[in-house]
Design a protein around this motif. Structure first.
Motif, mmCIF file in Angstrom:
data_model
loop_
_atom_site.group_PDB
_atom_site.id
_atom_site.type_symbol
_atom_site.label_atom_id
_atom_site.label_comp_id
_atom_site.label_asym_id
_atom_site.label_seq_id
_atom_site.Cartn_x
_atom_site.Cartn_y
_atom_site.Cartn_z
ATOM 1 N N PRO A 110 1.193 -1.363 0.336
ATOM 2 C CA PRO A 110 0.001 0.202 0.090
ATOM 3 C C PRO A 110 0.418 1.293 0.013
ATOM 4 O O PRO A 110 1.932 1.011 0.781
ATOM 5 N N ASP A 111 0.359 2.356 -0.831
ATOM 6 C CA ASP A 111 1.081 3.704 -0.691
ATOM 7 C C ASP A 111 0.696 4.781 -0.256
ATOM 8 O O ASP A 111 0.839 5.815 -0.436
ATOM 9 N N SER A 112 0.215 5.072 0.713
ATOM 10 C CA SER A 112 -0.509 5.120 1.780
ATOM 11 C C SER A 112 -0.332 4.972 3.219
ATOM 12 O O SER A 112 -1.797 3.323 3.159
ATOM 13 N N THR A 132 2.590 -10.302 3.270
ATOM 14 C CA THR A 132 4.011 -10.375 2.599
ATOM 15 C C THR A 132 3.907 -9.417 2.258
ATOM 16 O O THR A 132 2.907 -8.716 1.374
ATOM 17 N N SER A 133 4.854 -7.686 2.348
ATOM 18 C CA SER A 133 5.639 -7.303 1.815
ATOM 19 C C SER A 133 6.596 -6.634 1.715
ATOM 20 O O SER A 133 7.840 -6.738 2.438
ATOM 21 N N GLU A 134 7.081 -5.368 1.171
ATOM 22 C CA GLU A 134 8.161 -4.915 0.658
ATOM 23 C C GLU A 134 8.364 -3.270 1.719
ATOM 24 O O GLU A 134 7.955 -2.333 0.497
ATOM 25 N N PRO A 135 7.848 -2.917 3.008
ATOM 26 C CA PRO A 135 7.320 -1.884 2.654
ATOM 27 C C PRO A 135 7.814 -0.384 3.302
ATOM 28 O O PRO A 135 9.167 -0.582 3.291
ATOM 29 N N GLN A 136 7.654 0.525 2.389
ATOM 30 C CA GLN A 136 7.864 1.515 2.264
ATOM 31 C C GLN A 136 8.810 2.414 3.722
ATOM 32 O O GLN A 136 7.757 2.142 4.611
ATOM 33 N N ALA A 137 9.490 3.211 3.913
ATOM 34 C CA ALA A 137 10.108 3.289 5.543
ATOM 35 C C ALA A 137 9.417 4.291 6.419
ATOM 36 O O ALA A 137 8.936 3.660 7.857
ATOM 37 N N GLU A 138 8.169 5.195 5.535
ATOM 38 C CA GLU A 138 7.931 6.166 5.768
ATOM 39 C C GLU A 138 6.427 5.457 6.312
ATOM 40 O O GLU A 138 5.324 6.573 7.788
ATOM 41 N N TYR A 139 5.971 4.191 6.045
ATOM 42 C CA TYR A 139 5.701 3.679 7.331
ATOM 43 C C TYR A 139 5.320 2.255 8.408
ATOM 44 O O TYR A 139 4.486 1.907 9.399
ATOM 45 N N LEU A 140 6.811 2.218 8.332
ATOM 46 C CA LEU A 140 7.373 1.175 9.269
ATOM 47 C C LEU A 140 6.447 1.688 10.907
ATOM 48 O O LEU A 140 5.850 0.241 11.688
ATOM 49 N N ASP A 141 6.667 2.623 11.303
ATOM 50 C CA ASP A 141 6.018 2.869 12.848
ATOM 51 C C ASP A 141 4.419 2.563 12.927
ATOM 52 O O ASP A 141 3.782 1.873 14.012
ATOM 53 N N LEU A 142 3.519 3.065 11.504
ATOM 54 C CA LEU A 142 2.250 2.602 11.821
ATOM 55 C C LEU A 142 2.284 1.199 11.581
ATOM 56 O O LEU A 142 1.357 0.528 12.016
ATOM 57 N N VAL A 171 16.198 -5.731 6.133
ATOM 58 C CA VAL A 171 15.231 -6.434 6.773
ATOM 59 C C VAL A 171 15.469 -6.404 8.594
ATOM 60 O O VAL A 171 14.655 -5.784 8.797
ATOM 61 N N LEU A 172 16.639 -6.633 9.229
ATOM 62 C CA LEU A 172 16.985 -6.423 10.402
ATOM 63 C C LEU A 172 16.662 -4.779 11.054
ATOM 64 O O LEU A 172 16.067 -4.636 12.109
ATOM 65 N N ALA A 173 16.958 -4.308 9.919
ATOM 66 C CA ALA A 173 17.286 -2.406 10.547
ATOM 67 C C ALA A 173 15.835 -2.122 9.743
ATOM 68 O O ALA A 173 15.422 -1.519 11.049
ATOM 69 N N ALA A 174 14.813 -3.053 9.766
ATOM 70 C CA ALA A 174 13.509 -2.057 9.137
ATOM 71 C C ALA A 174 12.438 -2.551 10.742
ATOM 72 O O ALA A 174 11.828 -1.702 10.928
ATOM 73 N N ILE A 175 12.841 -4.140 11.227
ATOM 74 C CA ILE A 175 12.063 -4.259 12.400
ATOM 75 C C ILE A 175 12.607 -4.250 13.806
ATOM 76 O O ILE A 175 12.129 -4.070 14.576
ATOM 77 N N LYS A 176 14.040 -2.888 13.592
ATOM 78 C CA LYS A 176 14.654 -2.997 15.066
ATOM 79 C C LYS A 176 13.833 -2.252 15.647
ATOM 80 O O LYS A 176 13.440 -1.037 15.589
#
Length: 281
Positions: A110-112, A132-142, A171-176
């Motif tokens: 998703p892009d929003s 299963t996704s490849e999420p943009q960094a700006e949505y990781l907290d959401l 991946v590890l950086a994104a979920i940290k």
């Protein structure tokens, strides 16, 4: 007549042996918490209803759906997280009719913020356990907050480089520091295409693997193609041993991206290999 009787007895014995091996493999898989499924993309030339039938012929029960597949089976439209509530109920009935269990959905990006919320609400209504996704960094907290709210996992997929998530470190950086329900969808074939060792990648992601896209490839190159599991270079046996040692529990999605018009024999043989390997672990 005697030769025919002997042949029938031999065939019967082989059938019993194969059935026993499959039963043992299933019992062992249940004990390990492993589920053998298929990414419906494997059968993307067909409707979802037809794909479910093909999975059935391969001895596969669990399903990872993908966005955009024509539903079929008398149901209009495509499988998508924007489906109406009525259409969602029709699709759930289709899975029940086909004796299949929908457990995962993707790859979807998703892009929003609003669409991420719609996606998680859809997954909750459909009983989907992981996205299963490849999420943009700006949505990781959401995403982290939505995972915890719905108790639904987010599995970050690794398309080959130059995809952002091609390497386990990304991946590890994104979920940290985020929800424990966020982790990796380990596509071991794509790791091979990126020049990585799938065994070492799994070790790096120890404790953070949500699911797998299971692939064996004919060679170590970006242009490699799928082969029957156990006949290629993806080190399937070692991969399964590592996952057992890590006490992984979750979904193995067969994603066979070759011989698109009729890959059922290869998927069926791969499923048989998986069950045999599991029975020996």
């Amino acid at each position: 007549m005697k030769k025919l009787r002997n042949a029938l007895m031999l065939a019967g014995g082989l059938a019993i042996a194969l059935f026993a091996s499959s039963a043992n493999g299933q019992a062992r898989a249940d004990a390990l918490g492993w589920k053998l499924g298929a990414q419906a993309w494997t059968f993307n030339r067909f409707t979802l209803a037809e794909a479910l039938d093909k999975m059935d012929s391969c001895g596969i029960q669990y399903v990872e759906a993908f966005p955009g597949q024509v539903i079929g089976g008398g149901i209009e439209g495509k499988f998508d997280y924007h489906m109406s509530a009525d259409k969602q109920e029709q699709v759930k009935s289709l899975f029940k009719k086909k004796h299949k269990v929908l457990v995962a959905f993707g790859v979807v990006v998703p892009d929003s913020e609003a669409d991420w919320r719609v996606l998680f609400d859809f997954a909750n209504r459909m009983g989907i356990q992981s996205i299963t996704s490849e999420p943009q960094a700006e949505y990781l907290d959401l995403i982290s907050s939505l995972c915890d709210k719905y108790n639904i996992k987010l599995a970050i997929h690794d398309h080959p480089k130059p995809s952002h998530y091609w390497h386990p470190d990304s991946v590890l950086a994104a979920i940290k520091g985020r929800s424990k329900l966020m982790g990796a969808c380990a596509d071991i074939g794509h790791w091979v295409r990126s020049g990585l060792d799938p065994v070492e990648c799994l070790r790096k992601l120890d404790g953070h693997i949500v699911s797998l896209h299971f692939k064996d490839l004919n060679e170590k190159s970006h242009d490699a193609h799928d082969v029957i599991w156990g006949t290629g270079v993806s080190q399937m046996g070692k991969v399964m041993e590592v996952l057992k040692a890590q006490k992984f529990k979750g979904l193995f999605s067969a994603e066979y991206e070759y011989h698109w018009d009729n890959n059922v024999p290869e998927v069926k043989a791969s499923a048989a290999y998986w069950k045999q390997m599991v029975s020996n672990l």
